[in-house]
Design a protein around this motif. Structure first.
Motif, PDB file in Angstrom:
ATOM      1  N   THR A  57     -13.338 -57.395  45.502  1.00  0.00           N
ATOM      2  CA  THR A  57     -12.234 -57.163  46.623  1.00  0.00           C
ATOM      3  C   THR A  57     -12.918 -55.905  47.347  1.00  0.00           C
ATOM      4  O   THR A  57     -13.018 -55.739  48.571  1.00  0.00           O
ATOM      5  CB  THR A  57     -11.034 -57.118  46.304  1.00  0.00           C
ATOM      6  OG1 THR A  57     -10.493 -58.356  45.638  1.00  0.00           O
ATOM      7  CG2 THR A  57      -9.936 -56.758  47.481  1.00  0.00           C
ATOM      8  N   ASP A  62     -12.529 -63.285  49.314  1.00  0.00           N
ATOM      9  CA  ASP A  62     -12.387 -64.657  48.892  1.00  0.00           C
ATOM     10  C   ASP A  62     -12.472 -64.911  47.470  1.00  0.00           C
ATOM     11  O   ASP A  62     -12.102 -65.509  46.650  1.00  0.00           O
ATOM     12  CB  ASP A  62     -13.057 -65.576  49.797  1.00  0.00           C
ATOM     13  CG  ASP A  62     -12.512 -65.695  51.222  1.00  0.00           C
ATOM     14  OD1 ASP A  62     -11.488 -65.528  51.417  1.00  0.00           O
ATOM     15  OD2 ASP A  62     -13.204 -66.073  52.138  1.00  0.00           O
ATOM     16  N   ALA A  86      -8.319 -59.969  52.166  1.00  0.00           N
ATOM     17  CA  ALA A  86      -8.614 -61.271  53.209  1.00  0.00           C
ATOM     18  C   ALA A  86      -7.911 -61.506  54.506  1.00  0.00           C
ATOM     19  O   ALA A  86      -8.237 -62.305  55.453  1.00  0.00           O
ATOM     20  CB  ALA A  86      -8.708 -62.634  52.332  1.00  0.00           C
TER      21      ALA A  86
END
Length: 513
Positions: free
Chosen positions: A323, A329, A365
């Protein structure tokens, strides 16, 4: 400098043409990527022309930076062999394997520990600098899937004969391997170190190191102490840098020794904890390549330990790294794998942390609904936890304050400053000398929230406090948070308060990571 020419590198020329990158453009991208990693590179279009037309191979981190630069333009990973630079990688596979066989897993881990002997992470250079830019989130796919399918090995007992061969030949498997960390068995690590025994002749195998629970207890004590160092002083502090040394000098000989299945499970668990810590500290100091290799080996060791929650914790660490590196993702996938595999196995507080890590990935995200659901799940699990639960020692740091701090970061990524302020107030309500780095990170998040709410004075005040905290620890991650805050303050550069904050931060930003 570059190595001797080998003839035109047609592969590199072809991929550059495919990506639409000029020689000057590639040189600029490589120099910029190097600067982001604290490297001073001065390549130009002539340098690139030599790489292509004469096949000269740049040294150090450059091959990986070239691959990263081209990969960012193509939108996919570019392996070194695709650009004709595969032989530039000094250790392309070390630490990246996730062997199915336990003996091979021992060798993979101890090979990595030995590699870090030459890593030079504190002084720069060395193997990790040469691998700079080689982090690839795709390297987590096989370890994660194999762990999900088989989270525990059927048996990990290591017989004395295998251990003796390891000591004699310096490998995890006996004759035919390369020189390994097993040679370190003569360091006297552990209480079970044996002598040659009566009648030991020149052709006899050396007496194996017999590992007992007391040996494992020492490793666990080292892990507990290292966690305290890391939280208080940062991953770059000299105390934290002793963890790779502990793995090489203490853990490796034990892994290569002889032990029962019961002792072996405990040993692999302790080694996994230390290996994950080494990865976390590398991550905190910006050594992403080292962190990735340590995480993969930590997950493999957790499988040998049959410790599913610990394996989930390693996956959560992988998720945070993915991340942070912009692969949200994949971060979601890794966190969800930790959650699903641990249902019915991990404690409520452990499950809460895994859901929190999932929320961080969803926020990065840009998915507010999924993030909100994960945060709600994290809070629900934490409410179910009780003081008498058998929580693992590696989760001692986790409380509602930590949940609030990460929730604040989630809402920062989702650009919801009001929510950031609400959670940050709770997270900052109890400053502590035990978790200094976390306090510094929370102050930066608070400063960003104040800035986005239009409160420049409050933002500068929180930023000043963050700089003071960051100056007391050694953490590249904390420094990057401060740098991000200063970038956000650029539009207000003429304001005296901003200029003062920037001046206060100058020594921090100028210091080596």
């Amino acid at each position: 400098m570059s190595r001797e020419p080998r003839g035109p590198n047609e592969k590199l020329g072809t991929v550059l043409a495919l990506a639409g990158i000029s020689n000057a453009g590639l040189a600029r991208r490589v120099n910029d990527l190097g600067a982001q990693r604290g490297l001073t590179l001065r390549y130009d279009k002539t340098s690139v022309a030599r790489w292509v037309s004469k096949g000269m191979v740049p040294q150090g981190a450059a091959p990986h930076l070239i691959a990263a630069a081209i990969g960012s333009k193509l939108g996919r990973p570019v392996p070194l062999h695709e650009i004709g630079l595969a032989d530039a990688d000094p250790a392309p596979e070390v630490g990246l394997a996730f062997p199915r066989d336990v003996r091979a897993a021992v060798q993979a881990a101890t090979d990595l520990y030995r590699l870090d002997l030459h890593g030079g992470r504190r002084g720069g250079g060395g193997i990790w600098q040469s691998l700079a830019g080689s982090f690839a989130v795709s390297a987590y796919a096989t370890p994660a899937s194999r762990w999900l399918i088989t989270p525990a090995d059927p048996s990990v007992a290591r017989d004395p004969e295998t251990a003796a061969r390891s000591a004699a030949y310096g490998t995890g498997t006996g004759p035919g391997g390369g020189g390994g960390a097993g040679a370190g068995a003569d360091t006297g690590a552990g209480t079970g170190a044996g002598d040659g025994g009566p009648g030991a002749g020149a052709d006899a195998l050396p007496a194996p190191l017999r590992v007992g629970h007391s040996d494992v207890a020492k490793l666990r004590e080292a892990a507990d102490e290292a966690r305290r160092w890391d939280s208080k002083y940062g991953g770059g502090d000299w105390r934290s840098s002793m963890v790779p040394e502990c793995l090489r000098v203490d853990a490796a000989p034990l892994l290569l020794g002889a032990y029962s299945d019961e002792v072996g499970r405990s040993l692999f668990g302790a080694a996994s904890e230390l290996t994950r810590l080494a990865g976390w500290m590398a991550f905190d100091t910006g050594q992403q390549e080292a962190a990735q290799r340590y995480y993969i080996q930590a997950l493999r060791l957790a499988r040998a330990a049959a410790d599913v929650p610990l394996g989930g914790y390693v996956l959560a660490s992988m998720s945070l790294q993915a991340t942070y590196r912009g692969f949200a993702d994949e971060g979601v996938d890794l966190a969800q794998a930790a959650v699903e595999r641990n249902r019915g196995l991990a404690t409520a507080r452990t499950m809460s942390f895994f859901r929190l890590v999932e929320a961080r990935a969803h926020a990065k995200a840009g998915d507010p609904q999924a993030c909100g659901a994960a945060l709600s799940g994290a809070e629900s699990w934490l409410e179910r936890s009780r003081g008498g639960d058998s929580d693992p020692s590696w989760l001692d740091f986790y409380s509602y304050d930590r949940l609030a701090a990460d929730a604040a970061e989630c809402y920062r990524d989702l650009k919801a400053p009001r929510q950031v302020r609400r959670f940050t107030e709770r997270a900052l309500s109890k400053p502590t000398e035990e978790f200094v780095r976390s306090h510094g990170l929370r102050l930066v998040v608070s400063a960003v929230a104040e800035l986005e709410s239009g409160n420049l004075d409050a933002a500068c005040a929180a930023g000043t406090r963050a700089v003071e905290v960051a100056g007391r620890i050694s953490s590249a991650r904390t420094t990057e948070y401060v740098r991000d805050l200063l970038n956000r303050l650029e539009p207000y550069g003429d304001e005296p308060r901003v200029a003062e904050l920037r001046e206060r931060a100058r020594p921090l930003l100028a210091a080596p990571a």
